[in-house]
Design an enzyme around this catalytic site. Sequence first.
Site, mmCIF file in Angstrom:
data_model
loop_
_atom_site.group_PDB
_atom_site.id
_atom_site.type_symbol
_atom_site.label_atom_id
_atom_site.label_comp_id
_atom_site.label_asym_id
_atom_site.label_seq_id
_atom_site.Cartn_x
_atom_site.Cartn_y
_atom_site.Cartn_z
ATOM 1 N N ASN A 194 0.871 -1.185 0.000
ATOM 2 C CA ASN A 194 0.000 0.000 0.000
ATOM 3 C C ASN A 194 0.904 1.231 0.000
ATOM 4 O OD1 ASN A 194 0.533 0.850 2.829
ATOM 5 N ND2 ASN A 194 -0.393 -1.135 3.252
ATOM 6 N N ASP A 248 1.596 -8.751 1.077
ATOM 7 C CA ASP A 248 2.475 -7.766 1.739
ATOM 8 C C ASP A 248 2.893 -8.291 3.120
ATOM 9 O OD1 ASP A 248 3.780 -5.371 2.184
ATOM 10 O OD2 ASP A 248 1.963 -4.198 2.545
ATOM 11 N N GLY A 292 -6.755 -9.069 -4.291
ATOM 12 C CA GLY A 292 -7.130 -9.552 -2.964
ATOM 13 C C GLY A 292 -7.912 -8.476 -2.217
HETATM 14 N N1 AR6 Z 1 1.707 -15.619 -2.185
HETATM 15 C C1 AR6 Z 1 1.127 -15.359 -3.378
HETATM 16 N N2 AR6 Z 1 -0.031 -14.685 -3.509
HETATM 17 C C2 AR6 Z 1 -0.632 -14.279 -2.372
HETATM 18 C C3 AR6 Z 1 -0.099 -14.509 -1.085
HETATM 19 C C4 AR6 Z 1 1.134 -15.221 -1.020
HETATM 20 N N3 AR6 Z 1 1.732 -15.487 0.138
HETATM 21 N N4 AR6 Z 1 -0.946 -13.973 -0.158
HETATM 22 C C5 AR6 Z 1 -1.973 -13.436 -0.836
HETATM 23 N N5 AR6 Z 1 -1.797 -13.630 -2.168
HETATM 24 P P1 AR6 Z 1 -3.477 -8.822 -1.601
HETATM 25 P P2 AR6 Z 1 -4.014 -6.276 -2.983
HETATM 26 C C6 AR6 Z 1 -2.637 -13.220 -3.297
HETATM 27 O O1 AR6 Z 1 -4.671 -8.653 -0.748
HETATM 28 O O2 AR6 Z 1 -5.328 -6.790 -3.411
HETATM 29 C C7 AR6 Z 1 -2.251 -5.429 1.819
HETATM 30 O O3 AR6 Z 1 -2.768 -5.219 3.104
HETATM 31 C C8 AR6 Z 1 -4.105 -12.935 -3.029
HETATM 32 O O4 AR6 Z 1 -4.846 -14.155 -3.000
HETATM 33 O O5 AR6 Z 1 -2.228 -9.303 -0.959
HETATM 34 O O6 AR6 Z 1 -3.134 -5.597 -3.992
HETATM 35 C C9 AR6 Z 1 -1.421 -4.254 1.332
HETATM 36 O O7 AR6 Z 1 -0.689 -3.673 2.376
HETATM 37 C C10 AR6 Z 1 -4.447 -12.072 -4.234
HETATM 38 O O8 AR6 Z 1 -4.714 -12.881 -5.372
HETATM 39 O O9 AR6 Z 1 -3.064 -7.422 -2.343
HETATM 40 C C11 AR6 Z 1 -2.480 -3.332 0.807
HETATM 41 O O10 AR6 Z 1 -3.090 -2.592 1.848
HETATM 42 C C12 AR6 Z 1 -3.157 -11.299 -4.508
HETATM 43 O O11 AR6 Z 1 -2.123 -11.988 -3.781
HETATM 44 C C13 AR6 Z 1 -3.504 -4.273 0.204
HETATM 45 O O12 AR6 Z 1 -3.337 -5.514 0.904
HETATM 46 C C14 AR6 Z 1 -3.191 -9.849 -4.024
HETATM 47 O O13 AR6 Z 1 -3.889 -9.790 -2.787
HETATM 48 C C15 AR6 Z 1 -3.230 -4.531 -1.248
HETATM 49 O O14 AR6 Z 1 -4.273 -5.303 -1.768
#
Ligand code: AR6
Length: 171
Positions: A24, A34, A124
């Site tokens: 973020n 993250d 996500g």
């Molecule tokens: N390995 C691979 N993919 C993952 C993992 C992992 N360990 N964990 C989650 N995903 P998101 P965003 C996938 O929510 O939507 C954070 O709080 C997940 O299933 O991680 O860009 C940041 O600080 C999804 O398909 O990121 C921001 O505040 C993808 O990664 C916010 O979330 C992205 O999900 C960013 O949200």
Amino acid sequence: MTALDIAHGDITTIAVDAIVNAANSSLLGGGGVDGAIHSAGGPEVLEACRELRATQLPDGLTPGRAVATTAGRLPARWVIHTVGPVWSRNEDRSHILEAAYRNSLLVAHDLGARTVSFPLISAGIYGWPVDDAALRAVTALRGTQTSVETVVLVGYDLAAVDALRRAVAQA
Ligand code: AR6
């Protein structure tokens, strides 16, 4: 030409030169991928992010931009932090999502990384529909010329992996 591979599972376990983080704007950590990257990378990654905030990015990282830090204890050498857009039903923000991929890949190129892994940015907590997120990822990465040899797009679950496979066939 850059090869585009698809992998399934936890991005922090995949050995690459650079791992892209869906962060973020604060760069100071969060949930999702993250949280996983900071937890696997250890305090060095957060320390490097704090340093960036104190020096080059007092207002944080704008969505669509990308910046690199150490990867701490991760198998990678660098973490490339980017910020995707929050999904909006009323406003087309896909250019920001594509910029996040493009700029991350360009940072990887500048670092001399040969292999780079990406999560599905914005798909996500930021709510982007997974099929469109996968299509934007593949379109943006294929449209960017770099010396990076291999990009690994990582689907955390099977639905994401399927969406990525369809996007690769379609884009
Ligand atoms: N390995 C691979 N993919 C993952 C993992 C992992 N360990 N964990 C989650 N995903 P998101 P965003 C996938 O929510 O939507 C954070 O709080 C997940 O299933 O991680 O860009 C940041 O600080 C999804 O398909 O990121 C921001 O505040 C993808 O990664 C916010 O979330 C992205 O999900 C960013 O949200």
